[in-house]
Write a protein that holds these residues in place. Sequence first.
Motif, short mmCIF file in Angstrom:
data_model
loop_
_atom_site.label_atom_id
_atom_site.label_comp_id
_atom_site.label_asym_id
_atom_site.label_seq_id
_atom_site.Cartn_x
_atom_site.Cartn_y
_atom_site.Cartn_z
N MET A 89 51.55 40.13 1.70
CA MET A 89 51.15 41.43 1.22
C MET A 89 52.23 42.03 0.40
O MET A 89 53.22 42.04 0.79
CB MET A 89 50.55 42.31 2.50
N THR A 90 51.59 42.89 -0.60
CA THR A 90 52.89 43.56 -1.27
C THR A 90 52.75 45.09 -0.89
O THR A 90 52.06 45.39 -0.03
CB THR A 90 52.37 43.74 -2.75
N GLU A 91 53.94 45.71 -0.97
CA GLU A 91 53.94 46.95 -0.40
C GLU A 91 52.81 47.97 -0.79
O GLU A 91 52.52 48.88 -0.24
CB GLU A 91 55.28 47.54 -0.89
N ALA A 92 52.35 47.72 -2.17
CA ALA A 92 51.25 48.52 -2.69
C ALA A 92 49.99 48.37 -1.78
O ALA A 92 49.39 49.34 -1.66
CB ALA A 92 51.31 48.26 -4.28
N GLU A 93 49.92 46.98 -1.61
CA GLU A 93 48.56 46.65 -0.80
C GLU A 93 48.60 47.38 0.53
O GLU A 93 47.89 47.96 1.15
CB GLU A 93 48.47 45.13 -0.54
N LYS A 94 49.83 47.32 1.31
CA LYS A 94 49.98 47.72 2.26
C LYS A 94 49.67 49.27 2.45
O LYS A 94 49.10 50.04 3.39
CB LYS A 94 51.43 47.65 2.99
N ARG A 95 50.37 50.13 1.31
CA ARG A 95 50.18 51.42 1.11
C ARG A 95 48.71 51.94 1.15
O ARG A 95 48.28 52.77 1.71
CB ARG A 95 51.15 51.90 0.06
N GLN A 96 47.99 51.17 0.23
CA GLN A 96 46.76 51.42 -0.05
C GLN A 96 45.77 51.15 1.17
O GLN A 96 44.90 52.09 1.48
CB GLN A 96 46.08 50.49 -1.24
N ASP B 224 46.87 51.55 4.31
CA ASP B 224 47.06 52.51 5.22
C ASP B 224 46.53 53.86 4.98
O ASP B 224 46.06 54.57 5.72
CB ASP B 224 48.81 52.59 5.43
N TYR C 78 46.25 40.37 6.18
CA TYR C 78 45.74 41.74 6.10
C TYR C 78 45.22 42.11 7.48
O TYR C 78 45.32 43.34 7.67
CB TYR C 78 44.65 41.86 4.95
N HIS D 260 48.01 43.30 9.69
CA HIS D 260 48.53 44.57 9.44
C HIS D 260 47.58 45.40 9.66
O HIS D 260 48.26 46.64 10.41
CB HIS D 260 48.56 44.69 7.69
#
Length: 257
Positions: free
Chosen positions: A1-8, A10, A79, A82
Amino acid sequence: MTEAEKRQLDEQGYIIVPEFMDDHLLRELRVQVEALFEQEGENAGHEFRQEPFARRLANLVDKGEIFEQVVADSRLLVYLSHVLNGSFKLSSLNARSTNPYAPEAQPLHVDMGVLPDEIGPRVFNSVWLLDDFTEENGATRLIPGSHLWGRLPQDVLKDPTAPHPQEILVLAPAGSVAIYNAHVWHGGTANQTGRHRRALHAFYVRRDLPQQQWQKKLLSAETQARVSPMTRYLLALDDPMNDQLCAEGSGRSGFLK
């Protein structure tokens, strides 16, 4: 996962991953799903749920080896881990195909009607697009950020089927997968076209919840003997706590209504 994916995930509660399925997997899933609709006819989905304006299939892990690839896809599990903080199991794998010219939308809902608790999220869903999702053909709608509100839509909305001012549509080509924290308010929209809109729903829960479809009770001995150790874990086939939860929740049928 990218940091952007994690942020979205969350903050917004969902992401859409294009080209998740390669052409071969997409083609084979379409063929298998249509074969099952033809084979099961009017009984399709009757084990779990039927709808007046949609075709449904249930208990798909037991209806073809290709479906095992879906539920145990290693990319999806990243995913999933996470969102559910590393504690998860398959709850159900179903198919839903919105009928041509289906006039009604699904009400906005939260899967299993549960809210997060002090530990965190409890439910996760992934929609595997077997057809393009468009504005006209019944695409899923989501309310970004609603997984953080701590409320169920039916408790606060006068009409959960009505358009919501904050909704977005999952608009993506076939082969994509929409991944979301299933506490997000969501539902299918009306299909205004002359073609079916098909998707798989691979739904997971935290391991302290009962499965929507009690895999150990529903899967054939042949399927249970064939699956890999990782898939057995995902299906909770050797988990006494899951057996107790499902026995209390779903009883003899194996399906949690």
